[in-house]
Design a protein around this motif. Structure first.
Motif, PDB file in Angstrom:
ATOM      1  N   ALA A 103       0.842  -1.204   0.000  1.00 13.74           N
ATOM      2  CA  ALA A 103       0.000   0.000   0.000  1.00 13.74           C
ATOM      3  C   ALA A 103       0.880   1.258   0.000  1.00 13.74           C
ATOM      4  N   ARG A 104       1.963   1.227   0.782  1.00 16.78           N
ATOM      5  CA  ARG A 104       2.866   2.384   0.846  1.00 16.78           C
ATOM      6  C   ARG A 104       3.596   2.584  -0.479  1.00 16.78           C
ATOM      7  N   THR A 112      -3.717   3.984  -7.480  1.00 14.62           N
ATOM      8  CA  THR A 112      -4.901   3.875  -6.623  1.00 14.62           C
ATOM      9  C   THR A 112      -5.604   2.528  -6.821  1.00 14.62           C
ATOM     10  N   GLY A 113      -6.462   2.173  -5.848  1.00 14.58           N
ATOM     11  CA  GLY A 113      -7.259   0.948  -5.951  1.00 14.58           C
ATOM     12  C   GLY A 113      -6.916  -0.075  -4.880  1.00 14.58           C
ATOM     13  N   PHE A 114      -5.904   0.236  -4.056  1.00 18.79           N
ATOM     14  CA  PHE A 114      -5.471  -0.743  -3.054  1.00 18.79           C
ATOM     15  C   PHE A 114      -5.648  -0.194  -1.625  1.00 18.79           C
ATOM     16  N   GLU A 115      -6.143   1.046  -1.512  1.00 18.63           N
ATOM     17  CA  GLU A 115      -6.175   1.724  -0.214  1.00 18.63           C
ATOM     18  C   GLU A 115      -6.928   0.921   0.846  1.00 18.63           C
ATOM     19  N   GLU A 116      -8.012   0.243   0.453  1.00 18.66           N
ATOM     20  CA  GLU A 116      -8.859  -0.487   1.409  1.00 18.66           C
ATOM     21  C   GLU A 116      -8.098  -1.606   2.121  1.00 18.66           C
ATOM     22  N   PHE A 117      -7.050  -2.123   1.458  1.00 14.85           N
ATOM     23  CA  PHE A 117      -6.338  -3.292   1.991  1.00 14.85           C
ATOM     24  C   PHE A 117      -5.170  -2.915   2.899  1.00 14.85           C
ATOM     25  N   ALA A 118      -4.893  -1.612   3.002  1.00 16.98           N
ATOM     26  CA  ALA A 118      -3.666  -1.161   3.667  1.00 16.98           C
ATOM     27  C   ALA A 118      -3.497  -1.723   5.082  1.00 16.98           C
ATOM     28  N   GLY A 119      -4.558  -1.811   5.833  1.00 19.53           N
ATOM     29  CA  GLY A 119      -4.413  -2.195   7.246  1.00 19.53           C
ATOM     30  C   GLY A 119      -4.435  -3.697   7.506  1.00 19.53           C
ATOM     31  N   ILE A 120      -4.499  -4.496   6.468  1.00 23.66           N
ATOM     32  CA  ILE A 120      -4.550  -5.957   6.679  1.00 23.66           C
ATOM     33  C   ILE A 120      -3.117  -6.448   6.939  1.00 23.66           C
ATOM     34  N   PRO A 121      -2.879  -7.044   8.132  1.00 24.91           N
ATOM     35  CA  PRO A 121      -1.489  -7.306   8.514  1.00 24.91           C
ATOM     36  C   PRO A 121      -0.891  -8.587   7.948  1.00 24.91           C
ATOM     37  N   SER A 192      -2.225  12.786  -3.151  1.00 28.74           N
ATOM     38  CA  SER A 192      -2.902  13.341  -1.964  1.00 28.74           C
ATOM     39  C   SER A 192      -4.239  12.614  -1.723  1.00 28.74           C
ATOM     40  N   LYS A 193      -4.928  12.281  -2.803  1.00 29.49           N
ATOM     41  CA  LYS A 193      -6.234  11.596  -2.667  1.00 29.49           C
ATOM     42  C   LYS A 193      -6.030  10.186  -2.095  1.00 29.49           C
ATOM     43  N   ILE A 194      -5.009   9.493  -2.612  1.00 35.49           N
ATOM     44  CA  ILE A 194      -4.728   8.124  -2.147  1.00 35.49           C
ATOM     45  C   ILE A 194      -4.376   8.183  -0.656  1.00 35.49           C
ATOM     46  N   GLU A 195      -3.530   9.142  -0.320  1.00 34.18           N
ATOM     47  CA  GLU A 195      -3.061   9.268   1.068  1.00 34.18           C
ATOM     48  C   GLU A 195      -4.225   9.584   2.013  1.00 34.18           C
ATOM     49  N   ASN A 196      -5.107  10.485   1.594  1.00 30.93           N
ATOM     50  CA  ASN A 196      -6.257  10.851   2.435  1.00 30.93           C
ATOM     51  C   ASN A 196      -7.154   9.643   2.691  1.00 30.93           C
ATOM     52  N   LYS A 197      -7.403   8.892   1.629  1.00 35.95           N
ATOM     53  CA  LYS A 197      -8.287   7.719   1.761  1.00 35.95           C
ATOM     54  C   LYS A 197      -7.656   6.679   2.697  1.00 35.95           C
ATOM     55  N   MET A 198      -6.369   6.427   2.480  1.00 35.77           N
ATOM     56  CA  MET A 198      -5.676   5.425   3.306  1.00 35.77           C
ATOM     57  C   MET A 198      -5.655   5.844   4.774  1.00 35.77           C
ATOM     58  N   THR A 199      -5.350   7.111   5.004  1.00 35.68           N
ATOM     59  CA  THR A 199      -5.272   7.613   6.385  1.00 35.68           C
ATOM     60  C   THR A 199      -6.630   7.497   7.062  1.00 35.68           C
ATOM     61  N   GLU A 204     -10.014   4.667  10.990  1.00 34.42           N
ATOM     62  CA  GLU A 204     -11.266   3.972  11.292  1.00 34.42           C
ATOM     63  C   GLU A 204     -10.994   2.589  11.912  1.00 34.42           C
ATOM     64  N   ARG A 205     -10.023   1.892  11.307  1.00 41.25           N
ATOM     65  CA  ARG A 205      -9.603   0.578  11.797  1.00 41.25           C
ATOM     66  C   ARG A 205      -9.140   0.662  13.252  1.00 41.25           C
ATOM     67  N   LYS A 206      -8.288   1.669  13.492  1.00 38.41           N
ATOM     68  CA  LYS A 206      -7.685   1.834  14.822  1.00 38.41           C
ATOM     69  C   LYS A 206      -8.775   2.115  15.867  1.00 38.41           C
ATOM     70  N   GLU A 207      -9.799   2.867  15.427  1.00 38.26           N
ATOM     71  CA  GLU A 207     -10.876   3.207  16.363  1.00 38.26           C
ATOM     72  C   GLU A 207     -11.754   2.000  16.688  1.00 38.26           C
ATOM     73  N   LYS A 208     -11.974   1.154  15.676  1.00 37.90           N
ATOM     74  CA  LYS A 208     -12.952   0.065  15.844  1.00 37.90           C
ATOM     75  C   LYS A 208     -12.339  -1.267  16.241  1.00 37.90           C
ATOM     76  N   GLN A 209     -11.065  -1.499  15.876  1.00 33.74           N
ATOM     77  CA  GLN A 209     -10.481  -2.829  16.102  1.00 33.74           C
ATOM     78  C   GLN A 209      -9.426  -2.793  17.215  1.00 33.74           C
ATOM     79  N   PRO A 210      -9.263  -3.913  17.926  1.00 39.87           N
ATOM     80  CA  PRO A 210      -8.261  -3.956  19.000  1.00 39.87           C
ATOM     81  C   PRO A 210      -6.859  -4.196  18.437  1.00 39.87           C
TER      82      PRO A 210
END
Ligand SMILES: Cc1cc2nc3c(=O)[nH]c(=O)nc-3n(C[C@H](O)[C@H](O)[C@H](O)COP(=O)(O)OP(=O)(O)OC[C@H]3O[C@@H](n4cnc5c(N)ncnc54)[C@H](O)[C@@H]3O)c2cc1C
Length: 295
Positions: A103-104, A112-121, A192-199, A204-210
Motif C-alpha cells: 500500500a505504501r 490507486t485501488g489498493f487503499e482499502e487493503f492497507a491495514g490488513i497485517p 494526496s487523494k490516495i493518502e487521504n483515503k488510506m489515512t 477507522e480501523r484503529k478506532e474500531k479494532q483492537p
C-alpha cells in the motif's frame, strides 16, 4: 547436508510467527525467498516423508499448543514490478510482500485501488488464499491472475475466475496450491487523494479494532445479512474470557490474547461463543481463522 537443510530451524516457537502470539513449536521451520528454495523445501519434505505447511505472515492462524509435526515453510518471496499505461496499471507482486508495504509503495508511485487493503497485517499470498477484504472490496475485485505451484513442483498461472474466489476462500486451500505471485489491476491516481483515503481508513480501523492486542483478526466469518460481531455482543460476551483468551471489549468479533493465552483457551472460548450464539439465535457461526497443528 544440502544448502536448504542448513537453513532449516528445529523446534521453532510458532508464537513468534503468528499475530496471535500463540502456539507450540514446529518440528522444522524454513523461510523461503525464492521459487528454487521453495522447490527444494518440497523435495526435502517428500524425501523425509514429512508433512509440509505453508504460511505467510501468520495473521489468520491459530497454532495448537502441541505445535506442528513436519516442516513449516514461510513464504517470503518479495518481487515487485509495475507496468503503467495511460488508463491502467498492472502490478505483479511476490506472495511474501506485506499488504501494508505494498500500500505504501503504491502510494509513492501514485497508484490507486489498493487503499482499502492497507491495514490488513498479512502478505499478498495470505490475502489471495483468504480472498481478504475490507471496506466493501475483496482481493477478487483487483486480481488479474496468480502464479502458483502444486506439490509436484509444477508452476502454472490461474486467471481470476479459475481461482474460484468466494467469501474468505479460494481454490488454493482445496487444491493445496502454493501462491508464488499475483498480478493486480489498479489505476493511476493522485497522491494526496490516495493518502487521504488510506489515512481515513486506517484511522477507522484503529478506532474500531483492537489493533494493540494480539489476535488473528475477525475470529468468525460474516454470514449473509448477519453481522456476527453484533450477535456476539448481544449475547453479552464482550470482555468474557477463558484463561488468557478474551472477547475484545472494543470489537466483539475479535478474540484476543489478553494474558498469555494458550491455543486451548482460544478454542474453548470459540466453542463457548458458538454455543451462546446458537442458543440465543439458532445460528451456527463459523471460524474465519485457520487452525493448524497437532490436536
Ligand atoms: C488486526 C488484524 C486485522 C485484520 N483485518 C482483516 C481485514 O480487514 N480483512 C481480512 O480479510 N482479514 C483481516 N485479518 C486477517 C488476516 O490478516 C488476513 O486473512 C490475511 O490475508 C492473512 O495473510 P497472512 O499472510 O498473515 O496469512 P497466514 O495467516 O500466514 O495464512 C493464512 C492461510 O493462508 C495460507 N497461505 C498463506 N500464504 C500462502 C501462500 N503463499 N501459498 C499458499 N497458502 C498460503 C496459509 O496456509 C493459511 O491457511 C486481520 C488480522 C488481524 C490480526
Amino acid at each position: 547436508m544440502s544448502n536448504i537443510e542448513k537453513k532449516i530451524k528445529q523446534n521453532e516457537p510458532m508464537k513468534n510467527h503468528t499475530s496471535f502470539k500463540i502456539g507450540g513449536t514446529a518440528d522444522l521451520f524454513l523461510k523461503v525467498a525464492t521459487i528454487e528454495e521453495l522447490m527444494q523445501a518440497i523435495e526435502y519434505a517428500k524425501t523425509k516423508k514429512i508433512p509440509i505447511y505453508f504460511i505467510g505472515n501468520g495473521s489468520n492462524l491459530l497454532v495448537t499448543d502441541k505445535g506442528i509435526r513436519g516442516l513449516v515453510v514461510k513464504i517470503d518471496i518479495q518481487n515487485i514490478s509495475i507496468q503503467k499505461a495511460e488508463n491502467s496499471v498492472k502490478v505483479t507482486v511476490g506472495a511474501g510482500y506485506k499488504m501494508m508495504a505494498l500500500a505504501r509503495e503504491l502510494l509513492n508511485q501514485e497508484i490507486t485501488g489498493f487503499e482499502e487493503f492497507a491495514g490488513i497485517p498479512g502478505t499478498i499470498g495470505g490475502a489471495i488464499y483468504m480472498n481478504a477484504g475490507a471496506y466493501g472490496k475483496e482481493m477478487k475485485d483487483i486480481v488479474i491472475s496468480t502464479k502458483c505451484m502444486d506439490l509436484d513442483g509444477k508452476i502454472f498461472t490461474l486467471s481470476n475466475k479459475e481461482q474460484e474466489f468466494t467469501y474468505r476462500d479460494s481454490i488454493f486451500e482445496k487444491n493445496n496450491y502454493i501462491i508464488l505471485e499475483t498480478t493486480l489491476q489498479l489505476n493511476n491516481g493522485i497522491k494526496s487523494k490516495i493518502e487521504n483515503k488510506m489515512t481515513k481508513l486506517l484511522k477507522e480501523r484503529k478506532e474500531k479494532q483492537p489493533i494493540g492486542e494480539p489476535s488473528a483478526g475477525s475470529t468468525f466469518k460474516r454470514q449473509e445479512g448477519i453481522i456476527t460481531a453484533k450477535l456476539i455482543d448481544e449475547c453479552g460476551l464482550k470482555g468474557y474470557s477463558i484463561g488468557g483468551a478474551k472477547v475484545s471489549e472494543k470489537h466483539a468479533g475479535f478474540v484476543v490474547n489478553s494474558n498469555n493465552a494458550t491455543a486451548k483457551d482460544v478454542l474453548d472460548l470459540i466453542k463457548y461463543i458458538k454455543e451462546k450464539v446458537y442458543e440465543k439465535y439458532g445460528i451456527k457461526i463459523e471460524e474465519e481463522l485457520r487452525i493448524i497443528g497437532e490436536e
